[in-house]
Design an enzyme around this catalytic site. Structure first.
Site, PDB file in Angstrom:
ATOM      1  N   CYS A 107     -10.118   2.823   8.293  1.00  0.00           N
ATOM      2  CA  CYS A 107     -10.247   3.571   7.044  1.00  0.00           C
ATOM      3  C   CYS A 107     -11.557   4.342   6.967  1.00  0.00           C
ATOM      4  CB  CYS A 107     -10.099   2.634   5.854  1.00  0.00           C
ATOM      5  SG  CYS A 107     -11.208   1.211   5.875  1.00  0.00           S
ATOM      6  N   CYS A 108     -12.643   3.770   7.529  1.00  0.00           N
ATOM      7  CA  CYS A 108     -13.968   4.346   7.306  1.00  0.00           C
ATOM      8  C   CYS A 108     -14.224   5.655   8.056  1.00  0.00           C
ATOM      9  CB  CYS A 108     -15.044   3.317   7.645  1.00  0.00           C
ATOM     10  SG  CYS A 108     -15.049   1.869   6.552  1.00  0.00           S
TER      11      CYS A 108
ATOM     12  N   ASP B  27       0.179  -0.631  -7.591  1.00  0.00           N
ATOM     13  CA  ASP B  27      -0.161  -0.905  -6.199  1.00  0.00           C
ATOM     14  C   ASP B  27      -1.380  -1.807  -6.143  1.00  0.00           C
ATOM     15  OD1 ASP B  27      -1.373  -0.334  -3.397  1.00  0.00           O
ATOM     16  OD2 ASP B  27       0.547   0.713  -3.333  1.00  0.00           O
ATOM     17  N   GLY B  28      -1.406  -2.717  -5.188  1.00  0.00           N
ATOM     18  CA  GLY B  28      -2.552  -3.604  -5.030  1.00  0.00           C
ATOM     19  C   GLY B  28      -3.831  -2.887  -4.662  1.00  0.00           C
ATOM     20  N   HIS B  29      -3.726  -1.668  -4.162  1.00  0.00           N
ATOM     21  CA  HIS B  29      -4.915  -0.879  -3.805  1.00  0.00           C
ATOM     22  C   HIS B  29      -4.884   0.430  -4.581  1.00  0.00           C
ATOM     23  CE1 HIS B  29      -8.180   0.983  -1.738  1.00  0.00           C
ATOM     24  NE2 HIS B  29      -8.210   0.111  -0.749  1.00  0.00           N
TER      25      HIS B  29
ATOM     26  N   HIS C 107       0.805  -1.231   0.000  1.00  0.00           N
ATOM     27  CA  HIS C 107       0.000   0.000   0.000  1.00  0.00           C
ATOM     28  C   HIS C 107       0.838   1.282   0.000  1.00  0.00           C
ATOM     29  CE1 HIS C 107      -3.030  -2.936   1.170  1.00  0.00           C
ATOM     30  NE2 HIS C 107      -3.969  -2.040   1.056  1.00  0.00           N
TER      31      HIS C 107
ATOM     32  N   GLU D 256     -13.686  -8.436   1.146  1.00  0.00           N
ATOM     33  CA  GLU D 256     -14.415  -7.179   0.930  1.00  0.00           C
ATOM     34  C   GLU D 256     -14.804  -7.028  -0.543  1.00  0.00           C
ATOM     35  OE1 GLU D 256     -11.610  -4.356   2.507  1.00  0.00           O
ATOM     36  OE2 GLU D 256     -12.235  -4.776   4.551  1.00  0.00           O
TER      37      GLU D 256
ATOM     38  N   HIS E 156     -12.173  -6.602  -4.951  1.00  0.00           N
ATOM     39  CA  HIS E 156     -12.331  -5.713  -3.798  1.00  0.00           C
ATOM     40  C   HIS E 156     -13.074  -4.448  -4.230  1.00  0.00           C
ATOM     41  CE1 HIS E 156     -11.100  -2.902  -0.619  1.00  0.00           C
ATOM     42  NE2 HIS E 156     -10.708  -3.940   0.107  1.00  0.00           N
TER      43      HIS E 156
ATOM     44  N   CYS F 116     -16.644   2.648   3.217  1.00  0.00           N
ATOM     45  CA  CYS F 116     -15.709   3.218   2.241  1.00  0.00           C
ATOM     46  C   CYS F 116     -16.156   2.951   0.810  1.00  0.00           C
ATOM     47  CB  CYS F 116     -14.306   2.658   2.462  1.00  0.00           C
ATOM     48  SG  CYS F 116     -13.408   3.414   3.840  1.00  0.00           S
TER      49      CYS F 116
END
Length: 646
Positions: free
Chosen positions: A402-403, A199-201, A147, A309, A257, A327
């Site tokens: 995160c939320c 990036d994976g996200h 990340h 997710e 995701h 999110c």
């Protein structure tokens, strides 16, 4: 004669297309000064945002930055490599709040934390406390899970917000140094750069577009395009989870995701806006249609799987196991707004409205102090909660937090998502009490929406030379409406509605009024029969609000044995004493008294059992349906949105 507007506000917000962008609409400046969203945003400003630094301190996020800056001793705190983003999202939220109210306590906290972030940055621009402190400074060796670019994206977005809101350069300088470092490292084979990777996200992509918009540096836009187009080429093993199974341009449905997918799609919309890339635009429109048709919950929530997710299969929309991460709702709003601006189509703002009032707003408690990470559509009788991030009970903070700061930043920047302008005039996408303005016109609105359907608009100022168009979105859910403007009156049978827009064109003068009346009769909604989880069920809606039952309102038993009678009329009852003042929908139903089947919960459906297990009619019961966004604000108990009718 038209009057020249005096100091009409310049729209400050997360998306600012460049003058040459290929976009149908541009964000307008909106001020919310009363009503529903004003109250929720006031709680965000008064309660949620001021608590942010203390919560980030107790969770260790700020401690990690002090360690990286050499200002403290100790061990890294936190379980994830992306904890820095909680700080950046809070900074972004605080910056948007400062754009409205430059209060000294909040401004001082922002500048203190900005200075800490700057001190933690390494000389070449790199910044990630996990890799600096835990991984010995080794970089970009775990792009799938690390990340690093995701964190960079949230830092860049915070920096853009801080610069737009305050004019100060300190955080933007940090972000530019980090972006320059990334640009020196990542690129296609043959570019002379050492890493061809993603990036994976996804997140850095849309942030880089906005950094280009803020600075004019074209290489940031090019870098965003590189990252978007490298997804789907197997650089991370080819998994849908991290958006690497199929290139976005070739995709036919959303997958993997949910948040990662939607952040990537928001970036694609940004790129299409700035470059005129029709293939990216077509892909976004195609995937949005597929998502809304087959993978979106009634609340606007997204994500069927707790595991990873994840989006599920088409029409896989469970109730008690719905993930619907807060999110993901926020990401949906961000993507849909970009598409609304890009295309000018009202349908994207229809989904924004549904998501804001339901899937998003349920994520924060009425007092602004507790949160939901996941937003199920049912909590069963006798539910045993596992706790943690996937709890169906509100939580003060999360291990993966995160939320909460994500909610804070959307509420703080909410005026940006409500209206737009073009050469023809002003478009009202969402209804609030306040003012909507472009560089040529200012319109004031008064409304008690969503509790009542009347919205009164008054032209306050205009410098337009000749006619211009006031466009009002007629919501997709609306069965009946009426509009009055001077001597003209329209209803749904003869109004000039154009793909969801009611367009009123004339030479407007200050003082001219338009009154829009949207019918808010409660309604029963059924799902597509391919949604197995809710076949034979209906949901109660009123206006933009999805409703649900809570156990606390139905003493004498749980909710699993409740059946709604669809033949009986629905009644509306405003309850100023309930949950801060809400309008409820009252329905007729019955409580089934099913026999105890002992060790086996199944029986014959063929009638060969002689009818001994035939379902009794049950006792009548009055059902009180509250808006879904206020559930879980009282005692713990069961809840359900979808109600069986037999």
């Amino acid at each position: 004669m038209p009057r020249t507007p005096s100091a009409l506000p310049f729209p400050i917000g997360p998306i600012r297309p460049t003058p040459g962008a290929r976009t149908a609409l541009r964000p307008a400046a909106v001020t919310i000064d009363g009503g529903f969203w004003h109250d929720r945003r006031a709680t965000n400003a008064r309660v949620s945002l001021p608590q942010g630094p203390d919560l980030l301190e107790s969770a260790g996020n700020l401690h990690n930055l002090r360690l990286a800056a050499g200002r403290a001793e100790g061990e890294f705190q936190g379980a994830y490599p992306f904890v820095d983003t909680d700080v950046y999202k809070w900074l972004e939220a605080a910056a948007w709040q400062l754009a409205e109210d430059s209060g000294e306590p909040l401004a001082a906290e922002v500048e203190r934390i900005v200075a800490l972030v700057a001190a933690a940055q390494q000389p070449d621009g790199y910044l990630n406390t996990w890799f600096q402190l835990v991984k010995g400074g080794v970089r970009y060796q775990d792009l799938r899970w690390g990340h690093e670019l995701y964190c960079a994206g949230h830092l860049i977005q915070a920096a853009v917000a801080h610069h737009r809101a305050t004019g100060r350069p300190e955080l933007l300088d940090v972000a530019r140094r980090f972006a320059d470092h990334i640009d020196s490292v990542f690129g296609l084979p043959g570019s002379g750069k050492p890493i061809d990777g993603i990036d994976g996200h996804p997140e850095v992509e849309t942030a880089l577009v906005e950094l280009y918009r803020e600075t004019g540096e074209r290489r940031y836009l090019d870098l965003a395009g590189y990252f978007v187009d490298r997804h789907g080429h197997g650089l991370l093993g080819g998994e849908a989870y991290c958006q690497d199974r199929v290139p976005l341009r070739a995709a036919t449905n959303v997958e993997g995701h949910a948040v990662r997918q939607l952040y990537l799609l928001a970036a694609a919309a940004d790129l299409a806006t700035e470059t005129g890339d029709d293939e990216l635009r077509s892909a976004g429109e195609r995937l949005w249609r597929a998502m809304t048709a087959t993978k979106t919950h009634l609340t606007g929530g997204l994500g069927a799987h707790h595991d990873r997710e994840d989006f599920g299969d088409p029409y896989e929309l469970p109730n008690e196991r719905a993930y619907c991460e807060t999110c993901a709702a926020i990401a949906s709003v961000q993507w849909s707004w970009r598409l609304a601006l890009l295309t000018g189509e009202a349908r994207y703002s229809d989904l924004i409205e549904r998501t804001l009032f339901n899937g998003f707003l349920a994520g924060v408690s009425l007092d602004g102090e507790r949160w939901l990470y996941v937003n199920p559509l049912q909590v069963r009788d006798g539910h045993t909660d596992s706790g943690g991030d996937q709890s169906a009970r509100r939580t003060r903070w999360f291990r993966c937090a995160c939320c909460p700061p994500n909610v804070m930043r959307l509420l703080a920047s909410l005026p940006h998502y409500l209206a737009s302008g073009d050469e023809q005039g002003l478009q009202i996408h969402q209804f609030v009490t306040g003012t909507y303005a472009t560089d040529r016109v200012r319109v004031r609105a008064e409304t008690d929406y969503p509790w009542h359907g009347t919205v009164a608009f008054t032209v306050e100022e205009t410098s337009a030379d000749g006619p211009w168009t006031l466009s009002l979105r007629i919501p997709q859910w609306c069965r009946e409406f009426r509009v009055r403007s001077g001597a003209d009156a329209y209803d749904q049978s003869d109004a000039p509605v154009d793909h969801g827009w009611l367009r009123l064109t004339r030479a407007w003068e200050p003082g001219d009024r338009v009154v829009l009346e949207l019918g808010l009769e409660p309604r029963l909604t059924a799902a597509d029969p391919r949604v197995d989880a809710v076949r034979g069920c209906v949901a109660i809606e009123r206006g933009p609000l999805v409703h649900c039952l809570e156990q606390v309102d139905h003493p004498g038993g749980g909710l699993d044995d409740i059946v709604l009678d669809p033949s009986r009329p629905l009644a509306v009852k405003h309850r100023p004493d309930l949950l801060g003042g809400v309008t409820t929908v009252v329905a007729a139903g019955r409580r089934r008294r099913l026999p105890d089947r002992g060790w086996w919960p199944y029986t014959s459906a063929s009638g060969t059992d002689g009818g001994s297990d035939r379902e009794p009619d049950g006792e009548p019961v009055e059902l009180t349906a509250i808006p879904y966004h206020v559930w879980a604000n009282r005692e713990d108990g069961s809840m359900r949105v979808w109600l069986p009718t037999s």
